[in-house]
Design an enzyme around this catalytic site. Structure first.
Site, mmCIF file in Angstrom:
data_model
loop_
_atom_site.group_PDB
_atom_site.id
_atom_site.type_symbol
_atom_site.label_atom_id
_atom_site.label_comp_id
_atom_site.label_asym_id
_atom_site.label_seq_id
_atom_site.Cartn_x
_atom_site.Cartn_y
_atom_site.Cartn_z
ATOM 1 N N TYR A 52 53.060 -23.862 38.808
ATOM 2 C CA TYR A 52 53.367 -23.199 37.432
ATOM 3 C C TYR A 52 53.613 -23.867 36.319
ATOM 4 O O TYR A 52 53.958 -24.977 36.143
ATOM 5 C CB TYR A 52 54.669 -22.527 37.811
ATOM 6 C CG TYR A 52 54.596 -21.271 38.922
ATOM 7 C CD1 TYR A 52 53.457 -20.884 39.402
ATOM 8 C CD2 TYR A 52 55.956 -20.919 39.620
ATOM 9 C CE1 TYR A 52 53.368 -19.775 40.191
ATOM 10 C CE2 TYR A 52 55.620 -19.820 40.379
ATOM 11 C CZ TYR A 52 54.421 -19.631 41.080
ATOM 12 O OH TYR A 52 54.726 -18.491 41.755
ATOM 13 N N SER A 215 55.647 -10.315 41.696
ATOM 14 C CA SER A 215 54.773 -9.667 40.694
ATOM 15 C C SER A 215 55.243 -8.111 41.047
ATOM 16 O O SER A 215 54.404 -7.318 41.310
ATOM 17 C CB SER A 215 53.619 -9.795 40.689
ATOM 18 O OG SER A 215 53.135 -11.062 40.008
ATOM 19 N N PRO A 216 56.557 -7.671 41.025
ATOM 20 C CA PRO A 216 56.841 -6.235 41.475
ATOM 21 C C PRO A 216 56.391 -5.417 40.277
ATOM 22 O O PRO A 216 56.010 -4.142 41.010
ATOM 23 C CB PRO A 216 58.254 -6.272 41.412
ATOM 24 C CG PRO A 216 58.754 -7.387 40.714
ATOM 25 C CD PRO A 216 57.506 -8.502 40.972
ATOM 26 N N PHE A 222 46.656 -9.702 39.734
ATOM 27 C CA PHE A 222 46.757 -9.809 38.351
ATOM 28 C C PHE A 222 45.811 -8.934 37.588
ATOM 29 O O PHE A 222 45.483 -9.437 36.504
ATOM 30 C CB PHE A 222 46.440 -11.257 38.194
ATOM 31 C CG PHE A 222 47.415 -12.168 38.967
ATOM 32 C CD1 PHE A 222 48.876 -12.510 38.321
ATOM 33 C CD2 PHE A 222 47.180 -12.981 39.888
ATOM 34 C CE1 PHE A 222 49.915 -13.266 38.975
ATOM 35 C CE2 PHE A 222 47.882 -13.905 40.675
ATOM 36 C CZ PHE A 222 49.316 -13.832 40.303
HETATM 37 N N1 LIG Z 1 53.474 -16.540 45.865
HETATM 38 C C1 LIG Z 1 52.531 -16.129 45.157
HETATM 39 O O1 LIG Z 1 51.109 -16.133 45.323
HETATM 40 C C2 LIG Z 1 52.865 -15.601 43.698
HETATM 41 C C3 LIG Z 1 52.112 -15.006 42.673
HETATM 42 C C4 LIG Z 1 52.622 -14.515 41.332
HETATM 43 C C5 LIG Z 1 53.893 -14.751 40.946
HETATM 44 N N2 LIG Z 1 54.831 -15.317 41.971
HETATM 45 C C6 LIG Z 1 56.294 -15.393 41.971
HETATM 46 O O2 LIG Z 1 56.704 -14.083 41.367
HETATM 47 C C7 LIG Z 1 57.507 -14.204 40.258
HETATM 48 C C8 LIG Z 1 57.226 -12.765 39.604
HETATM 49 O O3 LIG Z 1 56.111 -12.769 39.204
HETATM 50 P P1 LIG Z 1 55.734 -11.824 37.812
HETATM 51 O O4 LIG Z 1 56.023 -12.596 36.574
HETATM 52 O O5 LIG Z 1 53.930 -11.585 37.693
HETATM 53 O O6 LIG Z 1 56.652 -10.737 37.922
HETATM 54 P P2 LIG Z 1 56.519 -9.301 37.253
HETATM 55 O O7 LIG Z 1 57.994 -9.356 37.257
HETATM 56 O O8 LIG Z 1 55.933 -8.085 38.106
HETATM 57 O O9 LIG Z 1 56.083 -9.118 35.601
HETATM 58 C C9 LIG Z 1 56.738 -10.192 34.885
HETATM 59 C C10 LIG Z 1 55.877 -9.575 33.626
HETATM 60 O O10 LIG Z 1 56.049 -8.315 32.968
HETATM 61 C C11 LIG Z 1 56.608 -8.073 31.819
HETATM 62 N N3 LIG Z 1 57.406 -7.247 31.497
HETATM 63 C C12 LIG Z 1 58.495 -7.031 32.425
HETATM 64 N N4 LIG Z 1 59.141 -5.838 31.819
HETATM 65 C C13 LIG Z 1 58.237 -5.336 31.011
HETATM 66 C C14 LIG Z 1 58.313 -4.087 30.223
HETATM 67 N N5 LIG Z 1 59.116 -3.244 30.331
HETATM 68 N N6 LIG Z 1 57.030 -3.540 29.641
HETATM 69 C C15 LIG Z 1 56.171 -4.656 29.726
HETATM 70 N N7 LIG Z 1 55.999 -5.803 30.445
HETATM 71 C C16 LIG Z 1 57.054 -5.872 31.011
HETATM 72 C C17 LIG Z 1 57.206 -9.342 31.462
HETATM 73 O O11 LIG Z 1 57.245 -9.724 30.383
HETATM 74 P P3 LIG Z 1 58.577 -10.154 29.625
HETATM 75 O O12 LIG Z 1 58.471 -11.811 29.936
HETATM 76 O O13 LIG Z 1 58.523 -10.052 28.053
HETATM 77 O O14 LIG Z 1 59.544 -9.436 30.038
HETATM 78 C C18 LIG Z 1 56.441 -10.431 32.498
HETATM 79 O O15 LIG Z 1 55.059 -10.878 31.720
HETATM 80 C C19 LIG Z 1 56.799 -15.295 39.506
HETATM 81 O O16 LIG Z 1 57.626 -15.717 38.587
HETATM 82 C C20 LIG Z 1 56.314 -16.314 40.522
HETATM 83 O O17 LIG Z 1 57.991 -16.805 40.767
HETATM 84 C C21 LIG Z 1 54.541 -15.720 43.376
#
Ligand SMILES: NC(=O)c1ccc[n+]([C@@H]2O[C@H](COP(=O)([O-])OP(=O)(O)OC[C@H]3O[C@@H](n4cnc5c(N)ncnc54)[C@H](OP(=O)(O)O)[C@@H]3O)[C@@H](O)[C@H]2O)c1
Length: 305
Positions: A52, A215-216, A222
């Site tokens: 990351y 990524s909920p 992506f």
């Molecule tokens: N194992 C794997 O292959 C894998 C792959 C991907 C991710 N991950 C893990 O999963 C975690 C979560 O993934 P993610 O960050 O993609 O999750 P996410 O919570 O689905 O997405 C976060 C993104 O959504 C945005 N967001 C949140 N609330 C919002 C709203 N009301 N309006 C507009 N945008 C909004 C956030 O922006 P803001 O920051 O501005 O709130 C951020 O850019 C990662 O940090 C990582 O630890 C694991």
């Protein structure tokens, strides 16, 4: 916040965890606010990976821990290894080197959980077992798991491991429902009925492996964020309307939808905003009805047989 006993291992973690994939570029004070808002909301579990931000996310988190002696004892830290530029690498050498790098960047002597990030088809399970044993014996890693693996891949690896894999981290959310689609469409000749993950949800329940969802709020691989995508207008409206009944936001309702599944899934949220962490975390403590759960599922465009 509700706690989950990960993989029935005795490792108790908050039902919502904070993913640290996006924290690399945050100014230090914003990261501090985010971290302490997470703690305040009951989050005790933080998800990292060696890749990351090219290592920057772990570095920034490690600096934060160093600024606050004693904090490390209050939280659980997870990291991942196995993805390299252009290939996957579950070799003993890479696993050991990766963990050393994570520990150094995070400024800690141990990880509570180490996950293999994405399947390496060239994996030699004996090598992984040797690496895990060394890491466990030296106290550098307490528990192990995988990410993005199907049941057979897990079984193959587990056959060689003395300790149980306690977690599988997979993508799941109201706009990315493949974990449940197939089970709802058994024996139906449609794309929803096509099994392409080997019933990993049911497998993890059978084996008492905790599913963590990444990524909920995203859909596809992506592809986009349903919260801001007009193709998911109906889903957003439904989440908002149901959330009002419980006094929570539509985003928290999406977390409640994940938490409602009896598989007891841990949600890894990835926001970088302190105000959002507090709000979203509330979702894990709301129990949606069965009717509400299915209504949300349908409003994302899914059809039931
Ligand atoms: N194992 C794997 O292959 C894998 C792959 C991907 C991710 N991950 C893990 O999963 C975690 C979560 O993934 P993610 O960050 O993609 O999750 P996410 O919570 O689905 O997405 C976060 C993104 O959504 C945005 N967001 C949140 N609330 C919002 C709203 N009301 N309006 C507009 N945008 C909004 C956030 O922006 P803001 O920051 O501005 O709130 C951020 O850019 C990662 O940090 C990582 O630890 C694991």
């Amino acid at each position: 916040m509700k706690q989950l006993n990960l993989g029935n291992s005795g490792l108790n973690a908050s039902a919502v965890a904070l993913g640290c994939m996006r924290i690399g570029e945050l100014p230090a004070e914003k990261l501090e606010r985010l971290f302490f808002a997470a703690l305040e909301a009951g989050i005790n579990f933080f998800d990292h990976a060696d890749i990351y931000g090219g290592g920057l996310c772990e570095t920034r988190f490690g600096e934060l821990l160093a600024r606050h002696p004693g904090l490390r004892e209050k939280i659980l830290l997870q990291s991942k290894c196995g993805i390299r530029k252009g290939f996957f690498d579950f070799s003993k050498k890479h696993i050991l080197e990766s963990v050393e790098g994570s520990l150094k960047r995070l400024q800690t002597d141990r990880l509570d959980l180490l996950l293999l990030h994405r399947p390496d088809t060239l994996m030699e399970p004996e090598e992984v077992a040797e690496a895990f044993q060394l890491l466990y014996d030296s106290g550098k890693v307490r528990h192990f798991g995988v990410s993005n693996e199907n049941p057979t891949q897990m079984e193959l690896l587990q056959k060689f491991l003395p300790r149980k894999l306690i977690v599988n981290q997979l993508q799941f959310g109201p706009a990315h429902t493949s974990l449940v689609d197939c089970g709802l469409n058994v024996n139906i000749n449609s794309s929803a009925g096509t099994m392409f993950d080997g019933s990993v949800l049911e497998y993890c329940r059978l084996r008492e492996v905790t599913i963590q969802t990444w990524s909920p709020f995203l859909f596809g691989f992506f592809e986009g964020n349903f919260l801001v995508d007009s193709r998911f207008a109906e889903l957003n409206t439904t989440l908002g309307r149901i959330g009002e009944r419980y006094g929570i936001s539509r985003e928290a309702t999406a977390i409640a939808w994940i938490a409602r599944h009896p598989a007891r899934i841990q949600t890894i949220i990835g926001t970088t905003r302190a105000d959002r962490v507090a709000d979203y975390s509330r979702g894990a403590d709301v129990e949606l009805t069965r009717e509400e759960w299915y209504e949300i599922y349908r409003s994302a465009g899914n059809r039931l047989p």
